[in-house]
Motif scaffolding. Structure first.
Motif, short mmCIF file in Angstrom:
data_model
loop_
_atom_site.label_atom_id
_atom_site.label_comp_id
_atom_site.label_asym_id
_atom_site.label_seq_id
_atom_site.Cartn_x
_atom_site.Cartn_y
_atom_site.Cartn_z
N ALA A 1 -8.23 -9.25 5.07
CA ALA A 1 -8.81 -10.54 5.45
C ALA A 1 -8.55 -11.61 4.40
O ALA A 1 -8.44 -12.80 4.72
CB ALA A 1 -10.31 -10.39 5.68
N ALA A 2 -8.45 -11.21 3.12
CA ALA A 2 -8.28 -12.17 2.03
C ALA A 2 -6.83 -12.55 1.82
O ALA A 2 -6.55 -13.61 1.24
CB ALA A 2 -8.86 -11.61 0.74
N SER A 3 -5.90 -11.72 2.26
CA SER A 3 -4.48 -11.95 1.96
C SER A 3 -3.81 -12.74 3.07
O SER A 3 -3.98 -12.44 4.25
CB SER A 3 -3.76 -10.61 1.78
OG SER A 3 -2.36 -10.81 1.68
N PRO A 4 -3.00 -13.73 2.72
CA PRO A 4 -2.24 -14.46 3.74
C PRO A 4 -1.07 -13.66 4.29
O PRO A 4 -0.43 -14.09 5.25
CB PRO A 4 -1.76 -15.71 2.98
CG PRO A 4 -1.66 -15.27 1.56
CD PRO A 4 -2.78 -14.28 1.37
N ARG A 5 -0.80 -12.50 3.68
CA ARG A 5 0.34 -11.68 4.09
C ARG A 5 -0.11 -10.27 4.43
O ARG A 5 -1.14 -9.81 3.94
CB ARG A 5 1.37 -11.62 2.95
CG ARG A 5 1.89 -12.99 2.51
CD ARG A 5 2.65 -12.87 1.20
NE ARG A 5 3.82 -12.01 1.33
CZ ARG A 5 4.52 -11.57 0.29
NH1 ARG A 5 4.15 -11.90 -0.95
NH2 ARG A 5 5.58 -10.81 0.47
N PRO A 6 0.65 -9.56 5.26
CA PRO A 6 0.31 -8.16 5.54
C PRO A 6 0.40 -7.32 4.26
O PRO A 6 1.22 -7.58 3.39
CB PRO A 6 1.39 -7.73 6.55
CG PRO A 6 1.96 -8.99 7.09
CD PRO A 6 1.83 -10.01 6.01
N ILE A 7 -0.46 -6.31 4.17
CA ILE A 7 -0.51 -5.42 3.01
C ILE A 7 -0.27 -4.00 3.49
O ILE A 7 -0.88 -3.55 4.45
CB ILE A 7 -1.86 -5.49 2.29
CG1 ILE A 7 -2.24 -6.94 1.94
CG2 ILE A 7 -1.84 -4.65 1.02
CD1 ILE A 7 -3.65 -7.09 1.40
N ARG A 8 0.62 -3.28 2.80
CA ARG A 8 0.81 -1.85 3.04
C ARG A 8 0.04 -1.10 1.95
O ARG A 8 0.38 -1.19 0.77
CB ARG A 8 2.30 -1.48 2.99
CG ARG A 8 3.15 -2.09 4.10
CD ARG A 8 2.97 -1.36 5.42
NE ARG A 8 3.32 0.04 5.33
CZ ARG A 8 4.56 0.52 5.45
NH1 ARG A 8 5.59 -0.31 5.63
NH2 ARG A 8 4.80 1.82 5.40
N PHE A 9 -1.00 -0.37 2.34
CA PHE A 9 -1.85 0.31 1.38
C PHE A 9 -1.41 1.75 1.18
O PHE A 9 -0.99 2.43 2.13
CB PHE A 9 -3.30 0.31 1.86
CG PHE A 9 -3.98 -1.02 1.76
CD1 PHE A 9 -4.57 -1.43 0.58
CD2 PHE A 9 -4.02 -1.86 2.86
CE1 PHE A 9 -5.19 -2.66 0.49
CE2 PHE A 9 -4.64 -3.10 2.79
CZ PHE A 9 -5.22 -3.49 1.59
#
Length: 642
Positions: free
Chosen positions: A485-493
C-alpha cells in the motif's frame, strides 16, 4: 526494546493540493489550453446538431440521424490518424505540436464561421471531421505531456484535474452551444463568434506552455495509418499491465458512451421529462465524473493508486444496476420540466444513482490513465496513448452498434443499463484476474484505509525507477500488504514458505508472486532458488522486499537481522547492478489482530486494539550497497521506530 505502538512522532508535512498546480506555469497554461479545446469541440458539435435537427431542413440528412452522423464523423479521425499523431508526439517537441494544433483549430473555426453564416451544412460536416482530426492530434500530446512535467506524486492529481476540466468543459460547451444557437436572429453569428473566440483563447494559453524537448527525435515516421496502427497495438502489448489497462480504459469509454448517448431518450421515454431534464442528467453525470476524478488524489495519498480501480468498478456496477430498479417505480405522467422533475422524490434516487455511477467512473479512470503514463517508456509513451485512442474509438463505435441492436430488438433503456452494470462486473473481473496487481492494490488499499488508519512518513525515499531492496521489521501477517500500500511500485517479497499455508493470506502472496524461501538445512534447493529469483527481480529493474528477521516477532521486539539481504546485494554487485537498500519501520501493529499476541497466537482477539487501529510506516533514506550489513540495517530500522 519493545516497539512503539504508535506512529512516529515526526511532524507530518502535508503535500499541497492538486489545485495548486493551477498556479504553476508547467501545468496551468496546458490545463486551460485543454479546457478551451474540449469546450470548443462540444459547443460546435452540439450547436450544429441543434441547427440541423430543429432549424434547417436538409433532405439528405434526416433530423433523427444528424446526431449519429456528426458523432461518427468526429470519431472517424481517431481511427484513421491516431497512429500518426502518436508518432508526431514522440518525435517532435510537444509544445510545438500544441501550438500547431491550436493554429489548426483557428483555421477550422474560420471555415465553420462561414458555414454558420451561410448555413452550409456540407462545409460544417467537413469542419466536424477536421475538429475530430484536431482532437486526434492533441490526444497523445495531452497524456504524454503530463509525465514530462509532473512527478509520480503529482500524476494522479494532475490527471484528476484534467479529467475534471474535460467533463466540465464538455458540459459548458454543450450548454452554451444549445443556448447560443437558439438566440432569435443572431444564433448562428453568436455560435460562430464563440467558437472562434474559444480557439483564440486556446492559442493564447498554448503560447504560455513551457517548451519541452522531444522524447524520440530520431523516430522515423510511418505515414501508413493501418500498418502503424497495428504496430502501435503490438507495441502496447509488450507491457502486459499497460495493455490490459488500455483495454480497461476503453471499456470505461464504452460504459460512459452508453449513458451519454441515451440521456435524451432516457429523459423523454422513461423519466417523462423534456429536453431540460436531459440536460440535467448530463450536468449530474459530468459533475459526478469531475468529483470522482478530484477525489482520486485524496484517496490515493498522492500516489498512482490503482487499488482505486476495483473500487470504481464495484461502484459502477452497483449503481448502474440500482438505476434499473429505481426506474421501475416511476409514476406515469405528462412531460415535465426540471422544476417539476426534481420535486418528485422518486426521481431523487435516479439522480443519486447517476451521480454515483459517474463518480465511480472517475475513480476508475484516473488511476488507469496515470498508470499508463507512469509505466510506459518515455520514448514511445505518445504512441501508447495513440493506441489507447484507437481502442477507445473502436469501443465507442461498438457501444453504438450494440445498443442500437438491442433497442431495435425491443430492449428498454433501463434494461440496457442493467445489462451494462452486469457486463461491467464480468469485464472488470476478467481484467483484474489477467492483471492481479489491481486486486493486490485493492486489498492493500482496503487494509490500509478501511481496516487500519495507516500513515506513511518518508515515502519519497522509495525509488520510482530502477532496482531497489526494501527492508522492514516483521510484526504481523499483513506487513507485506501494508508495504504494498505504501509503495508506488509492485514489490516482490521473499517470504518464509510456511506463510503460504495461511488461509487467504497464502492466496494473496501467491497472487503477488512472492518468493518462498526455506532454511538451507530444510530444503537447499528452495533456498538457492529463492536467491536466484531475487537476483532476476533486481536484474529486471524491479523492487524486492525482505524481512531480514526471518520470521514474525513473538514478543514485539526487533529480532537479529540475518545475512540474506547482504548475500543478495553482493550477487547484484557482481552483476554490475547498483541497488539501493531502503530501511523501513512498521509501527503500531504489535498486539493487533494480525500479530502474534504473546503466547496466544495471532488472530485470536480481533478487537483487542480496536477496529481502526492506528499503524504507521517510517521510511528512511536509502543505503548504498557497500554500506549494508545486517547490524547497520538493524540499527537503522531500530532508529526509525522512534
Amino acid at each position: 526494546m519493545r516497539q512503539n505502538t504508535s506512529c512516529s512522532s515526526l511532524p507530518p508535512s502535508p503535500p499541497p493540493s492538486q489545485f495548486a498546480l493551477l498556479r504553476q506555469r508547467r501545468f496551468a497554461p496546458f490545463f486551460w489550453t485543454q479546457f478551451a479545446g474540449a469546450a470548443n469541440d462540444n459547443l460546435f458539435k452540439f450547436a450544429f446538431t441543434v441547427l440541423v435537427t430543429y432549424q434547417l431542413s436538409v433532405s439528405w440528412l434526416p433530423a433523427a440521424q444528424a446526431g449519429l452522423v456528426i458523432g461518427a464523423l468526429f470519431i472517424l479521425p481517431f481511427l484513421l490518424f491516431s497512429a500518426t499523431s502518436g508518432q508526431l508526439a514522440d518525435k517532435y517537441p510537444k509544445t510545438s505540436l500544441i501550438r500547431l494544433v491550436k493554429d489548426l483549430e483557428i483555421a477550422i473555426m474560420l471555415l465553420a464561421a462561414w458555414g454558420f453564416f451561410a448555413s452550409q451544412v456540407p462545409l460544417l460536416l467537413g469542419c466536424v471531421f477536421l475538429m475530430g482530426l484536431h482532437s486526434t492530434l492533441f490526444g497523445p500530446v495531452k497524456y504524454a505531456y503530463l509525465p514530462q512535467v509532473l512527478s509520480e506524486r503529482e500524476l494522479t492529481g494532475g490527471n484528476g484535474m484534467i479529467e475534471m476540466g474535460t467533463f466540465v468543459a464538455i458540459l459548458l460547451g454543450n450548454v452554451a452551444g444549445g443556448l447560443l444557437v437558439a438566440l432569435p436572429g443572431i444564433g448562428h453569428t453568436a455560435v460562430a463568434l464563440a467558437c472562434l473566440g474559444l480557439a483564440l483563447l486556446g492559442r493564447i494559453s498554448a503560447q504560455m506552455v513551457p517548451v519541452l524537448p522531444a522524447t524520440t527525435p530520431q523516430l522515423h515516421i510511418n505515414w501508413n495509418p493501418f500498418t502503424e496502427t497495428w504496430r502501435n497495438l503490438q507495441l502496447a502489448r509488450q507491457q502486459v499491465v499497460v495493455f490490459r489497462s488500455l483495454l480497461g480504459i476503453s471499456w470505461m469509454w464504452f460504459f460512459g458512451a452508453v449513458f451519454l448517448a441515451n440521456f435524451p431518450a432516457f429523459a423523454k421515454e422513461v423519466l417523462h421529462g423534456n429536453e431540460q431534464v436531459a440536460s440535467l442528467l448530463l450536468v449530474v453525470f459530468s459533475v459526478g465524473v469531475g468529483v470522482g476524478s478530484l477525489l482520486c488524489e485524496k484517496f490515493s495519498h498522492r500516489h498512482v493508486e490503482i487499488g482505486l480501480v476495483p473500487v470504481g468498478a464495484i461502484g459502477m456496477t452497483v449503481f448502474a444496476i440500482d438505476l434499473y430498479f429505481a426506474t421501475r417505480s416511476l409514476p406515469l405522467q405528462a412531460e415535465m420540466g426540471v422544476a417539476a422533475f426534481i420535486t418528485q422524490p422518486a426521481h431523487w434516487r435516479v439522480l443519486a444513482d447517476l451521480l454515483l455511477v459517474s463518480l465511480f467512473v472517475g475513480l476508475y479512470s484516473v488511476p488507469m490513465y496515470a498508470l499508463i503514463q507512469l509505466r510506459s517508456a518515455p520514448t514511445h509513451r505518445a504512441r501508447i496513448i495513440a493506441a489507447n485512442n484507437i481502442l477507445n474509438a473502436l469501443f465507442m463505435v461498438a457501444s453504438s452498434l450494440i445498443v442500437g441492436l438491442l433497442l431495435g430488438r425491443g430492449w428498454s433503456i433501463p434494461q440496457i443499463f442493467l445489462l451494462l452494470g452486469l457486463a461491467n462486473a464480468v469485464v472488470s473481473f476478467h481484467i483484474f484476474m489477467l492483471v492481479p496487481e489491481y486486486v493486490l492494490r485493492f486489498i492493500a488499499w482496503v487494509l490500509s484505509r478501511l481496516i487500519y488508519r495507516f500513515r506513511v512518513v518518508g515515502d519519497e525515499h522509495i525509488p520510482i525507477t530502477g532496482p531497489a531492496v526494501l527492508v522492514a521489521n516483521h510484526i504481523s501477517f499483513v506487513d507485506a500488504v501494508l508495504l504494498m500500500a505504501a509503495s508506488p511500485r509492485p514489490i516482490r517479497f521473499i517470504m518464509d514458505h510456511r506463510i503460504f499455508k495461511v488461509p487467504v493470506l497464502g492466496w494473496i502472496f501467491r497472487l503477488a508472486k512472492c518468493i518462498p524461501i526455506a532454511p538451507h538445512h530444510e530444503d537447499p534447493q528452495a533456498y538457492e532458488r529463492a536467491f536466484d529469483t531475487a537476483q532476476q527481480v533486481l536484474a529486471e529493474g524491479d523492487v524486492l522486499g525482505i524481512f531480514p528477521e526471518g520470521g514474525i516477532t513473538g514478543d514485539g521486539q526487533v529480532q537479529p537481522f540475518k545475512g540474506g539481504v547482504v548475500k543478495i546485494l553482493r550477487r547484484a554487485q557482481k552483476e554490475g547492478l547498483q541497488v539501493p537498500t531502503v530501511p523501513m519501520a512498521l509501527t503500531g501493529l504489535w498486539g493487533s489482530f494480525f500479530s502474534r499476541i504473546e503466547s496466544n497466537g495471532a488472530m485470536k482477539r480481533p478487537f483487542r486494539r480496536g477496529v481502526f487501529n492506528r499503524v504507521g510506516l517510517n521510511i528512511g533514506t536509502p543505503l548504498a550497497g557497500a554500506e549494508v550489513t545486517p547490524a547497520v540495517l538493524q540499527a537503522r530500522v531500530q532508529s526509525l521506530l522512534g
